[in-house]
Every structure is written in structure tokens, then in C-alpha cells.
Scaffold this motif. Structure first.
Motif, PDB file in Angstrom:
ATOM      1  N   MET A   1      15.142 -80.218  26.947  1.00  0.00           N
ATOM      2  CA  MET A   1      13.583 -81.241  26.714  1.00  0.00           C
ATOM      3  C   MET A   1      12.739 -81.197  25.419  1.00  0.00           C
ATOM      4  SD  MET A   1      11.687 -81.856  30.580  1.00  0.00           S
ATOM      5  CE  MET A   1      12.992 -81.555  31.073  1.00  0.00           C
ATOM      6  N   GLY A   2      12.371 -82.165  25.185  1.00  0.00           N
ATOM      7  CA  GLY A   2      11.508 -82.041  23.911  1.00  0.00           C
ATOM      8  C   GLY A   2      10.102 -81.263  24.594  1.00  0.00           C
ATOM      9  N   GLU A 110      11.546 -93.812  22.568  1.00  0.00           N
ATOM     10  CA  GLU A 110      10.464 -92.911  22.929  1.00  0.00           C
ATOM     11  C   GLU A 110      11.481 -91.675  24.500  1.00  0.00           C
ATOM     12  OE1 GLU A 110       6.733 -93.465  22.987  1.00  0.00           O
ATOM     13  OE2 GLU A 110       6.490 -95.181  22.036  1.00  0.00           O
ATOM     14  N   VAL A 111      12.069 -92.506  25.133  1.00  0.00           N
ATOM     15  CA  VAL A 111      12.840 -91.528  26.457  1.00  0.00           C
ATOM     16  C   VAL A 111      13.324 -90.710  25.383  1.00  0.00           C
ATOM     17  CG1 VAL A 111      14.367 -91.807  28.600  1.00  0.00           C
ATOM     18  CG2 VAL A 111      12.193 -93.205  28.373  1.00  0.00           C
ATOM     19  N   LEU A 112      14.244 -91.338  25.271  1.00  0.00           N
ATOM     20  CA  LEU A 112      15.162 -90.607  24.260  1.00  0.00           C
ATOM     21  C   LEU A 112      14.494 -89.245  23.696  1.00  0.00           C
ATOM     22  CD1 LEU A 112      17.295 -92.207  25.028  1.00  0.00           C
ATOM     23  CD2 LEU A 112      17.943 -92.811  23.025  1.00  0.00           C
ATOM     24  N   ASP A 113      13.732 -89.150  23.282  1.00  0.00           N
ATOM     25  CA  ASP A 113      12.587 -88.210  22.157  1.00  0.00           C
ATOM     26  C   ASP A 113      12.213 -86.917  23.622  1.00  0.00           C
ATOM     27  OD1 ASP A 113      13.463 -89.293  19.771  1.00  0.00           O
ATOM     28  OD2 ASP A 113      11.414 -90.365  19.816  1.00  0.00           O
ATOM     29  N   VAL A 120      22.820 -91.266  22.612  1.00  0.00           N
ATOM     30  CA  VAL A 120      23.483 -91.864  24.267  1.00  0.00           C
ATOM     31  C   VAL A 120      24.331 -92.831  24.356  1.00  0.00           C
ATOM     32  CG1 VAL A 120      21.095 -91.339  24.400  1.00  0.00           C
ATOM     33  CG2 VAL A 120      21.708 -93.777  24.584  1.00  0.00           C
ATOM     34  N   LEU A 121      25.074 -92.930  25.164  1.00  0.00           N
ATOM     35  CA  LEU A 121      26.178 -94.285  26.189  1.00  0.00           C
ATOM     36  C   LEU A 121      24.676 -95.002  26.884  1.00  0.00           C
ATOM     37  CD1 LEU A 121      28.226 -95.829  25.486  1.00  0.00           C
ATOM     38  CD2 LEU A 121      29.281 -94.269  28.073  1.00  0.00           C
ATOM     39  N   ARG A 142      21.267 -94.022  16.802  1.00  0.00           N
ATOM     40  CA  ARG A 142      21.582 -93.406  18.520  1.00  0.00           C
ATOM     41  C   ARG A 142      22.067 -93.961  19.389  1.00  0.00           C
ATOM     42  NH1 ARG A 142      15.155 -91.268  19.000  1.00  0.00           N
ATOM     43  NH2 ARG A 142      16.389 -89.607  20.480  1.00  0.00           N
ATOM     44  N   VAL A 143      23.572 -94.470  19.247  1.00  0.00           N
ATOM     45  CA  VAL A 143      23.879 -95.773  20.022  1.00  0.00           C
ATOM     46  C   VAL A 143      25.306 -95.720  20.383  1.00  0.00           C
ATOM     47  CG1 VAL A 143      24.143 -97.474  21.782  1.00  0.00           C
ATOM     48  CG2 VAL A 143      22.085 -97.558  20.963  1.00  0.00           C
ATOM     49  N   LEU A 144      26.113 -94.465  21.226  1.00  0.00           N
ATOM     50  CA  LEU A 144      27.571 -94.205  21.020  1.00  0.00           C
ATOM     51  C   LEU A 144      28.454 -95.213  21.321  1.00  0.00           C
ATOM     52  CD1 LEU A 144      27.859 -91.070  22.274  1.00  0.00           C
ATOM     53  CD2 LEU A 144      28.239 -92.096  19.967  1.00  0.00           C
ATOM     54  N   GLY A 145      27.378 -96.351  22.405  1.00  0.00           N
ATOM     55  CA  GLY A 145      28.441 -97.914  23.093  1.00  0.00           C
ATOM     56  C   GLY A 145      27.119 -98.464  23.893  1.00  0.00           C
TER      57      GLY A 145
END
Length: 248
Positions: A1-2, A110-113, A120-121, A142-145
């Protein structure tokens, strides 16, 4: 977790999904994120439709043993709720500026950070599908799909814009009244599912109505205002490069 001085987390024991809720402070306000599964696994983020949260939007999927076991076996799921749509949410102060769809998409980043997620998917439903598609366009690396269910992908017509204005007026003057809930059910479900085989409401509909009663009307109105000002989305070659997109 960041590690972030601007982010805090609170763990809440939620039996149905067996995960933890985190309150993530972003530059545009706080968001509730419910995390299910092993955070060492690949990340799947979800975003629900207007007036729904992770429970009311995705409970059918995650209460299905086969689907739940498949998803949780392969992913850690991060359920992002729209501002003020989480369980037990308070009314957002009128002094807090309204967020645009771009603001909501930036909140996702910002949630991803906060969780230290690089790629992420994404799984979004209707308005949530729009937010995640916009997020993918702005942060495509930052997006896989994308998995998009009944996605909104263009600006509302004059009829749709006026209809949404009517919904906002109902929210403002009457709150989560019966007429408004019926309009929302028409948005979420087919006529067959709403009334069942013998004209009786199904258990899914009854559960959804109970969860709608828990929503704070001003918070729903704020999300609806953002969605009512969406623009057409045209995915550029850069945005879709190396991405696989699935629309249902």
C-alpha cells in the motif's frame, strides 16, 4: 500500500464480501474503496452506476459462487464507490465544489497511487463505465483492459439531458421517492426482471430498493449532475494501444 500523508484507511468487517473498506483521501475529496482478496494478486477495479455502490451494483456477481471464486482466485478486487455513495455515507456539504467526470477519473488514478497499483483491469457499469473509460483515455499506460457493462459513451441527447434534469429535481424536492426509484429501476433492469413472471418483484429488485433507501439524495444528485454533462468519447489509437476492450 502506498504511504501517503494525505491518505488514511479504516478497516471495517463486512461479512458479505469478506474484505476491508479503505477511506482514501484524494485531492478532490475522500473515496470509499472496498478491497476483496489478496493484494499481491493482479488488480481489478470496479465503478458502479448512479445511486449504486459496490454492494448494490455487484452483489449479484460476487454472490454467485462460481463467479466469485473465479474472480477472487485470480484478482484482488478494488470496489471504488462514487463520492458519498458508500454504505453509511454522510451528506456531502454544499460548500464542497461539484466534481466533473474528469475529476472523478483523476480520483481513480489517485486511488491507484494510494494502493501502489501500476496497471489494472477495469470493470464499470453505465455511468461507472464512462468514468473508467475516461480514466483509461487519460492514463492508458495504467490500464490492462476494460470490461464495460451498458456503457455510456456519448453526450446525452436533449431528451436524455431533460430526463436527467427531472431526476435531479425529484432528488432535490422529494429525495429518494417512489417515482425516482422506479425511474432508476428502469435504468438498471429489464421489465421482465423488474416484475417477474407473475407481476411480483424479484428478490433482487427488493434488495435494490432497500439499498436505494440508504442513499443520500444530495450525493446522488451531485453524481448525476456530473454524468449529465459528459461528452462524446472517441478512443484514440494511443488510448487503445495494447488494450483489450470488452463491452457487454
Amino acid at each position: 500500500m502506498g504511504d501517503s500523508s494525505d491518505s488514511v484507511s479504516i478497516a471495517i468487517d463486512m461479512v458479505p464480501f469478506g474484505g476491508k473498506e479503505f477511506l482514501v483521501k484524494t485531492s478532490r475529496g475522500s473515496l470509499s474503496v472496498f478491497v476483496c482478496g489478496d493484494q499481491e494478486k493482479p488488480a481489478l477495479i470496479t465503478y458502479p452506476d448512479v445511486a449504486l455502490n459496490y454492494m448494490s451494483c455487484f452483489q449479484g456477481l460476487f454472490f454467485c459462487p462460481d463467479a466469485a471464486s473465479l474472480l477472487l482466485h485470480n484478482f484482488c478486487v478494488y470496489h471504488i464507490d462514487a463520492p458519498g455513495h458508500e454504505l453509511g455515507a454522510n451528506v456531502i456539504s454544499p460548500d464542497v465544489p461539484l466534481l466533473s467526470v474528469d475529476d472523478l477519473a483523476d480520483q481513480v488514478a489517485e486511488v491507484l497511487d494510494f494502493f501502489g497499483l501500476t496497471r489494472v483491469l477495469c470493470l464499470g457499469v453505465t455511468a461507472g463505465a464512462y468514468i473508467l473509460t475516461l480514466f483509461a483515455m487519460k492514463y492508458n499506460e495504467r490500464v490492462l483492459g476494460l470490461i464495460l457493462v451498458s456503457p455510456v459513451c456519448k453526450a446525452p441527447t436533449w431528451t436524455e439531458w431533460l430526463y436527467n434534469k427531472v431526476l435531479m429535481n425529484l432528488l432535490y424536492f422529494y429525495g429518494m421517492c417512489g417515482v425516482l426509484k422506479e425511474c432508476l429501476l428502469q435504468r438498471y433492469f429489464s421489465k421482465e426482471l423488474r416484475y417477474g413472471m407473475h407481476g411480483a418483484e424479484s428478490e433482487v429488485i427488493q434488495a435494490c430498493l432497500r439499498l436505494l433507501d440508504e442513499r443520500q439524495s444530495p450525493n446522488v444528485m451531485r453524481f448525476l449532475q456530473a454524468i449529465n454533462s459528459v461528452r462524446h468519447l472517441f478512443l484514440s489509437v494511443k488510448a487503445v494501444h495494447s488494450m483489450q476492450n470488452l463491452c457487454i
